[in-house]
Scaffold this active site. Structure first.
Site, PDB file in Angstrom:
ATOM      1  N   ASP A 170      36.121  48.481  -7.769  1.00 51.25           N
ATOM      2  CA  ASP A 170      35.105  49.289  -7.111  1.00 51.25           C
ATOM      3  C   ASP A 170      35.254  50.710  -7.660  1.00 51.25           C
ATOM      4  O   ASP A 170      36.289  51.058  -8.232  1.00 51.25           O
ATOM      5  CB  ASP A 170      35.335  49.249  -5.597  1.00 51.25           C
ATOM      6  CG  ASP A 170      34.424  50.189  -4.850  1.00 51.25           C
ATOM      7  OD1 ASP A 170      33.193  50.118  -5.038  1.00 51.25           O
ATOM      8  OD2 ASP A 170      34.945  51.026  -4.078  1.00 51.25           O
TER       9      ASP A 170
ATOM     10  N   ASP B 218      33.709  54.217  -6.055  1.00 47.15           N
ATOM     11  CA  ASP B 218      33.904  55.256  -5.041  1.00 47.15           C
ATOM     12  C   ASP B 218      34.943  54.826  -4.012  1.00 47.15           C
ATOM     13  O   ASP B 218      34.794  53.803  -3.348  1.00 47.15           O
ATOM     14  CB  ASP B 218      32.571  55.558  -4.351  1.00 47.15           C
ATOM     15  CG  ASP B 218      31.540  56.096  -5.333  1.00 47.15           C
ATOM     16  OD1 ASP B 218      31.863  57.060  -6.037  1.00 47.15           O
ATOM     17  OD2 ASP B 218      30.430  55.541  -5.399  1.00 47.15           O
TER      18      ASP B 218
ATOM     19  N   THR C 163      30.238  48.439  -8.736  1.00 53.31           N
ATOM     20  CA  THR C 163      29.915  49.444  -7.729  1.00 53.31           C
ATOM     21  C   THR C 163      28.624  49.143  -6.992  1.00 53.31           C
ATOM     22  O   THR C 163      27.715  48.504  -7.540  1.00 53.31           O
ATOM     23  CB  THR C 163      29.807  50.836  -8.388  1.00 53.31           C
ATOM     24  OG1 THR C 163      29.409  51.808  -7.418  1.00 53.31           O
ATOM     25  CG2 THR C 163      28.789  50.834  -9.526  1.00 53.31           C
ATOM     26  N   SER C 164      28.537  49.616  -5.754  1.00 58.71           N
ATOM     27  CA  SER C 164      27.309  49.483  -4.978  1.00 58.71           C
ATOM     28  C   SER C 164      26.323  50.606  -5.280  1.00 58.71           C
ATOM     29  O   SER C 164      25.201  50.588  -4.783  1.00 58.71           O
ATOM     30  CB  SER C 164      27.635  49.475  -3.478  1.00 58.71           C
ATOM     31  OG  SER C 164      28.386  48.335  -3.135  1.00 58.71           O
TER      32      SER C 164
ATOM     33  N   LYS D 241      27.560  43.728  -1.913  1.00 59.99           N
ATOM     34  CA  LYS D 241      28.748  43.472  -1.107  1.00 59.99           C
ATOM     35  C   LYS D 241      28.368  43.587   0.374  1.00 59.99           C
ATOM     36  O   LYS D 241      27.595  44.467   0.716  1.00 59.99           O
ATOM     37  CB  LYS D 241      29.844  44.484  -1.442  1.00 59.99           C
ATOM     38  CG  LYS D 241      30.211  44.548  -2.926  1.00 59.99           C
ATOM     39  CD  LYS D 241      31.100  45.761  -3.192  1.00 59.99           C
ATOM     40  CE  LYS D 241      31.326  45.971  -4.677  1.00 59.99           C
ATOM     41  NZ  LYS D 241      32.136  47.190  -4.960  1.00 59.99           N
TER      42      LYS D 241
ATOM     43  N   ASP E  10      38.516  49.645  -1.677  1.00 59.62           N
ATOM     44  CA  ASP E  10      38.939  50.455  -0.536  1.00 59.62           C
ATOM     45  C   ASP E  10      38.178  50.114   0.735  1.00 59.62           C
ATOM     46  O   ASP E  10      38.531  50.590   1.810  1.00 59.62           O
ATOM     47  CB  ASP E  10      38.726  51.941  -0.840  1.00 59.62           C
ATOM     48  CG  ASP E  10      37.245  52.282  -0.930  1.00 59.62           C
ATOM     49  OD1 ASP E  10      36.779  53.098  -0.128  1.00 59.62           O
ATOM     50  OD2 ASP E  10      36.549  51.715  -1.798  1.00 59.62           O
TER      51      ASP E  10
END
Length: 216
Positions: free
Chosen positions: A11, A13, A106-107, A137, A162
């Site tokens: 991931d 961020d 990443t989102s 996700k 995270d």
């Protein structure tokens, strides 16, 4: 503890970089612009989810795309204003990995992810963003796509996350999970291994993949 992997999926961020201050600034401004109350905003899970899903939870369907474009613009514009910084251990850990053995998943949109990564000098050969998937996700689709792009069996991948939503996605993909306590407390994170951040880990490249271990 040792974890063997053929591919490492990160991931961004909260895992590789921190953009929490920027996210707070931009989303607070965005919410005000769209007349979203603090109570409405507080009721929505934000971290680790694509912006389009967050906007869809809060706004009428006919303005979601416009609203997503607006938050993307705000966050990209904020990157040079101290909007992103490397988290401890990121640079050294990634430097130990062959480029074809890892990916960022990443989102964020591709444009925003590239802006943040470029700002801190991270240049992944493989990047999966919100623009590449139909279900974000905690659905496993983003991580399964990354494994496919790297040509690795999902069971031989390790996910670094995270956020609970990202860890759930990794588990659903059948992957080993490593949680970092950079944005959530350890008791909130369900993973095969929980560490403070990437500085707690070392990576050793072998002929069959990468051996990940906890630093003593």
């Amino acid at each position: 503890m040792y974890i063997h992997a053929e591919a490492l999926l990160f991931d961004n961020d909260g895992t590789l970089v921190s953009s929490l201050a920027s996210v707070d600034r931009c989303w607070t401004r965005w919410a005000k612009e769209y007349g979203i109350t603090a109570e409405q905003f507080a009721a929505i899970e934000l971290h680790g989810r694509p912006a389009v899903e967050i906007a869809a939870d809060l706004l009428p369907a006919d303005i979601v795309l416009e609203a997503v474009a607006r938050i993307e613009a705000l966050e990209v514009e904020d990157v040079p204003n101290g909007g992103v910084e490397l988290l401890p251990g990121t640079a050294d850990f990634l430097a130990a990995l062959p480029a074809d053995r890892w990916a960022v998943v990443t989102s964020a949109t591709h444009r925003l992810a590239e802006a943040r990564l470029d700002a801190v000098g991270i240049l992944p050969k493989t990047l999966v963003s919100a623009d590449d998937i139909t279900r974000g996700k905690p659905d496993p689709e983003p991580y399964l796509l990354a494994a496919r792009l790297l040509g690795v069996d999902p069971a031989r991948c390790v996910v670094f996350e995270d956020a609970p939503a990202g860890l759930q996605a990794g588990r659903a993909a059948g992957m080993t999970t490593v949680a970092l306590t950079t944005t959530h407390q350890a008791h909130e994170l369900e993973a095969d291994l929980v560490v403070q951040d990437l500085s707690a880990l070392s990576a050793q490249v072998t002929g069959s993949g990468v051996e990940i271990s906890v630093r003593r």
